[in-house]
Design a protein around this motif. Structure first.
Motif, PDB file in Angstrom:
ATOM      1  N   GLN A   1      35.351  25.076  48.281  1.00 39.63           N
ATOM      2  CA  GLN A   1      36.144  25.921  49.177  1.00 39.63           C
ATOM      3  C   GLN A   1      37.485  26.281  48.531  1.00 39.63           C
ATOM      4  OE1 GLN A   1      36.011  23.214  52.456  1.00 39.63           O
ATOM      5  NE2 GLN A   1      34.470  24.414  53.558  1.00 39.63           N
ATOM      6  N   LEU A   2      38.097  25.298  47.891  1.00 42.80           N
ATOM      7  CA  LEU A   2      39.354  25.561  47.185  1.00 42.80           C
ATOM      8  C   LEU A   2      39.129  26.535  46.036  1.00 42.80           C
ATOM      9  CD1 LEU A   2      40.778  21.936  47.094  1.00 42.80           C
ATOM     10  CD2 LEU A   2      41.683  23.853  48.429  1.00 42.80           C
ATOM     11  N   TYR A   3      38.011  26.364  45.330  1.00 42.03           N
ATOM     12  CA  TYR A   3      37.693  27.248  44.209  1.00 42.03           C
ATOM     13  C   TYR A   3      37.555  28.694  44.698  1.00 42.03           C
ATOM     14  CZ  TYR A   3      35.211  29.521  40.427  1.00 42.03           C
ATOM     15  OH  TYR A   3      34.843  30.404  39.444  1.00 42.03           O
ATOM     16  N   GLU A   4      36.848  28.884  45.815  1.00 41.97           N
ATOM     17  CA  GLU A   4      36.666  30.239  46.359  1.00 41.97           C
ATOM     18  C   GLU A   4      38.001  30.856  46.744  1.00 41.97           C
ATOM     19  OE1 GLU A   4      33.989  32.221  46.354  1.00 41.97           O
ATOM     20  OE2 GLU A   4      33.060  30.600  45.199  1.00 41.97           O
ATOM     21  N   GLU A   5      38.882  30.048  47.307  1.00 37.49           N
ATOM     22  CA  GLU A   5      40.211  30.550  47.662  1.00 37.49           C
ATOM     23  C   GLU A   5      40.994  30.935  46.407  1.00 37.49           C
ATOM     24  OE1 GLU A   5      44.228  29.094  50.023  1.00 37.49           O
ATOM     25  OE2 GLU A   5      42.348  28.029  50.377  1.00 37.49           O
ATOM     26  N   ALA A   6      40.884  30.100  45.366  1.00 36.95           N
ATOM     27  CA  ALA A   6      41.561  30.388  44.097  1.00 36.95           C
ATOM     28  C   ALA A   6      40.991  31.651  43.461  1.00 36.95           C
ATOM     29  CB  ALA A   6      41.412  29.198  43.150  1.00 36.95           C
ATOM     30  N   LYS A   7      39.705  31.839  43.615  1.00 36.47           N
ATOM     31  CA  LYS A   7      39.047  33.038  43.074  1.00 36.47           C
ATOM     32  C   LYS A   7      39.594  34.293  43.757  1.00 36.47           C
ATOM     33  CE  LYS A   7      34.348  34.729  42.263  1.00 36.47           C
ATOM     34  NZ  LYS A   7      32.927  34.429  42.498  1.00 36.47           N
ATOM     35  N   LYS A   8      39.750  34.227  45.074  1.00 34.86           N
ATOM     36  CA  LYS A   8      40.289  35.363  45.822  1.00 34.86           C
ATOM     37  C   LYS A   8      41.723  35.674  45.396  1.00 34.86           C
ATOM     38  CE  LYS A   8      37.456  34.725  49.927  1.00 34.86           C
ATOM     39  NZ  LYS A   8      37.429  34.229  51.308  1.00 34.86           N
ATOM     40  N   LYS A   9      42.465  34.616  45.039  1.00 38.45           N
ATOM     41  CA  LYS A   9      43.863  34.799  44.624  1.00 38.45           C
ATOM     42  C   LYS A   9      43.978  35.019  43.119  1.00 38.45           C
ATOM     43  CE  LYS A   9      45.867  32.329  48.478  1.00 38.45           C
ATOM     44  NZ  LYS A   9      46.784  31.296  48.926  1.00 38.45           N
TER      45      LYS A   9
ATOM     46  N   ILE B   1      43.465  33.089  40.481  1.00 39.85           N
ATOM     47  CA  ILE B   1      44.183  32.054  39.743  1.00 39.85           C
ATOM     48  C   ILE B   1      43.424  31.765  38.451  1.00 39.85           C
ATOM     49  CG2 ILE B   1      44.865  29.619  39.774  1.00 39.85           C
ATOM     50  CD1 ILE B   1      45.385  29.982  42.806  1.00 39.85           C
ATOM     51  N   GLU B   2      44.126  31.888  37.322  1.00 39.42           N
ATOM     52  CA  GLU B   2      43.492  31.692  36.019  1.00 39.42           C
ATOM     53  C   GLU B   2      43.217  30.217  35.763  1.00 39.42           C
ATOM     54  OE1 GLU B   2      45.021  33.738  32.644  1.00 39.42           O
ATOM     55  OE2 GLU B   2      45.675  35.428  33.866  1.00 39.42           O
ATOM     56  N   GLY B   3      42.103  29.934  35.089  1.00 43.25           N
ATOM     57  CA  GLY B   3      41.739  28.577  34.725  1.00 43.25           C
ATOM     58  C   GLY B   3      41.097  27.790  35.844  1.00 43.25           C
ATOM     59  N   ARG B   4      40.787  28.442  36.940  1.00 44.89           N
ATOM     60  CA  ARG B   4      40.252  27.755  38.116  1.00 44.89           C
ATOM     61  C   ARG B   4      38.912  27.068  37.858  1.00 44.89           C
ATOM     62  NH1 ARG B   4      39.950  33.238  38.922  1.00 44.89           N
ATOM     63  NH2 ARG B   4      37.822  34.050  38.999  1.00 44.89           N
ATOM     64  N   SER B   5      38.105  27.625  36.961  1.00 47.32           N
ATOM     65  CA  SER B   5      36.767  27.073  36.741  1.00 47.32           C
ATOM     66  C   SER B   5      36.807  25.684  36.111  1.00 47.32           C
ATOM     67  CB  SER B   5      35.931  28.008  35.876  1.00 47.32           C
ATOM     68  OG  SER B   5      36.518  28.140  34.599  1.00 47.32           O
ATOM     69  N   THR B   6      37.880  25.356  35.418  1.00 47.54           N
ATOM     70  CA  THR B   6      37.978  24.038  34.789  1.00 47.54           C
ATOM     71  C   THR B   6      38.805  23.061  35.608  1.00 47.54           C
ATOM     72  OG1 THR B   6      39.898  24.739  33.501  1.00 47.54           O
ATOM     73  CG2 THR B   6      37.730  24.999  32.470  1.00 47.54           C
ATOM     74  N   MET B   7      39.343  23.504  36.738  1.00 43.99           N
ATOM     75  CA  MET B   7      40.208  22.646  37.560  1.00 43.99           C
ATOM     76  C   MET B   7      39.390  21.743  38.469  1.00 43.99           C
ATOM     77  SD  MET B   7      43.223  25.160  38.851  1.00 43.99           S
ATOM     78  CE  MET B   7      44.216  26.117  37.745  1.00 43.99           C
TER      79      MET B   7
ATOM     80  N   LYS C   1      39.546  19.202  42.049  1.00 40.47           N
ATOM     81  CA  LYS C   1      40.013  19.449  43.413  1.00 40.47           C
ATOM     82  C   LYS C   1      41.544  19.334  43.523  1.00 40.47           C
ATOM     83  CE  LYS C   1      39.125  17.918  48.132  1.00 40.47           C
ATOM     84  NZ  LYS C   1      38.288  17.063  48.972  1.00 40.47           N
ATOM     85  N   GLN C   2      42.099  18.298  42.930  1.00 43.49           N
ATOM     86  CA  GLN C   2      43.531  18.087  43.012  1.00 43.49           C
ATOM     87  C   GLN C   2      44.303  19.208  42.308  1.00 43.49           C
ATOM     88  OE1 GLN C   2      44.720  14.302  41.418  1.00 43.49           O
ATOM     89  NE2 GLN C   2      46.066  13.959  43.170  1.00 43.49           N
ATOM     90  N   GLN C   3      43.805  19.642  41.177  1.00 42.49           N
ATOM     91  CA  GLN C   3      44.462  20.730  40.429  1.00 42.49           C
ATOM     92  C   GLN C   3      44.378  22.043  41.202  1.00 42.49           C
ATOM     93  OE1 GLN C   3      42.079  20.145  36.944  1.00 42.49           O
ATOM     94  NE2 GLN C   3      43.756  19.174  35.800  1.00 42.49           N
ATOM     95  N   LEU C   4      43.240  22.277  41.836  1.00 39.20           N
ATOM     96  CA  LEU C   4      43.101  23.497  42.653  1.00 39.20           C
ATOM     97  C   LEU C   4      44.087  23.474  43.815  1.00 39.20           C
ATOM     98  CD1 LEU C   4      39.223  23.885  42.641  1.00 39.20           C
ATOM     99  CD2 LEU C   4      40.848  25.579  41.803  1.00 39.20           C
ATOM    100  N   ARG C   5      44.214  22.317  44.466  1.00 31.45           N
ATOM    101  CA  ARG C   5      45.181  22.194  45.566  1.00 31.45           C
ATOM    102  C   ARG C   5      46.587  22.543  45.090  1.00 31.45           C
ATOM    103  NH1 ARG C   5      43.669  16.538  48.308  1.00 31.45           N
ATOM    104  NH2 ARG C   5      42.022  17.267  49.658  1.00 31.45           N
ATOM    105  N   LYS C   6      46.959  21.998  43.958  1.00 34.61           N
ATOM    106  CA  LYS C   6      48.305  22.238  43.417  1.00 34.61           C
ATOM    107  C   LYS C   6      48.494  23.720  43.087  1.00 34.61           C
ATOM    108  CE  LYS C   6      51.570  20.516  40.028  1.00 34.61           C
ATOM    109  NZ  LYS C   6      51.807  19.588  38.919  1.00 34.61           N
ATOM    110  N   ALA C   7      47.496  24.318  42.454  1.00 31.50           N
ATOM    111  CA  ALA C   7      47.580  25.736  42.083  1.00 31.50           C
ATOM    112  C   ALA C   7      47.682  26.635  43.316  1.00 31.50           C
ATOM    113  CB  ALA C   7      46.364  26.134  41.241  1.00 31.50           C
ATOM    114  N   LEU C   8      47.051  26.208  44.409  1.00 31.12           N
ATOM    115  CA  LEU C   8      47.097  26.974  45.651  1.00 31.12           C
ATOM    116  C   LEU C   8      48.322  26.671  46.491  1.00 31.12           C
ATOM    117  CD1 LEU C   8      43.317  26.704  46.566  1.00 31.12           C
ATOM    118  CD2 LEU C   8      44.531  28.807  45.976  1.00 31.12           C
ATOM    119  N   GLY C   9      49.104  25.671  46.071  1.00 29.37           N
ATOM    120  CA  GLY C   9      50.308  25.312  46.811  1.00 29.37           C
ATOM    121  C   GLY C   9      50.027  24.524  48.069  1.00 29.37           C
ATOM    122  N   ARG C  10      49.020  23.677  48.022  1.00 27.38           N
ATOM    123  CA  ARG C  10      48.674  22.854  49.200  1.00 27.38           C
ATOM    124  C   ARG C  10      49.183  21.451  49.061  1.00 27.38           C
ATOM    125  NH1 ARG C  10      43.122  24.227  51.946  1.00 27.38           N
ATOM    126  NH2 ARG C  10      43.401  26.428  52.180  1.00 27.38           N
TER     127      ARG C  10
END
Length: 108
Positions: free
Chosen positions: A81-89, A91-97, A99-108
């Protein structure tokens, strides 16, 4: 629906159930969603014999909240779910992130 519920609540239950089924929920899940929503509304308006604290003290009704608390359980949204949100936004490098890294990149 609980025994003795009003015609208004019966109509509300059917409307919510049909809407959930149209959105792709199974019949059982649609029934559960409708029953929970109607029971919460009954509690908020004083029609229910027993109520939970969140039913009566929550400033927003379930319909107003519109899924605002979805996926906010103990662990929050899944990595997918975080990945899909990052994809919509975009965010570069999301495929290698993770869960915790995705949260940080999304500002959660």
């Amino acid at each position: 629906m609980p025994a003795g519920s009003s015609n208004k609540r019966e109509r509300q239950y059917e409307h919510i159930k049909e809407g959930a089924e149209e959105r792709g929920a199974s019949e059982e899940r649609a029934k559960e969603i409708a029953a929970r929503t109607v029971n919460k509304e009954r509690a908020r308006s004083g029609e229910a014999k027993t109520t939970s604290r969140t039913s009566t003290r929550d400033p927003k009704s379930a319909s107003q909240r519109g899924g605002e608390r979805s996926h906010s359980g103990a662990q929050g949204p899944t990595r997918d779910q975080l990945y899909e949100e990052a994809k919509k936004k975009n965010i570069e490098g999301r495929s290698t992130m993770n869960k915790q890294q995705l949260r940080k990149a999304l500002g959660r």
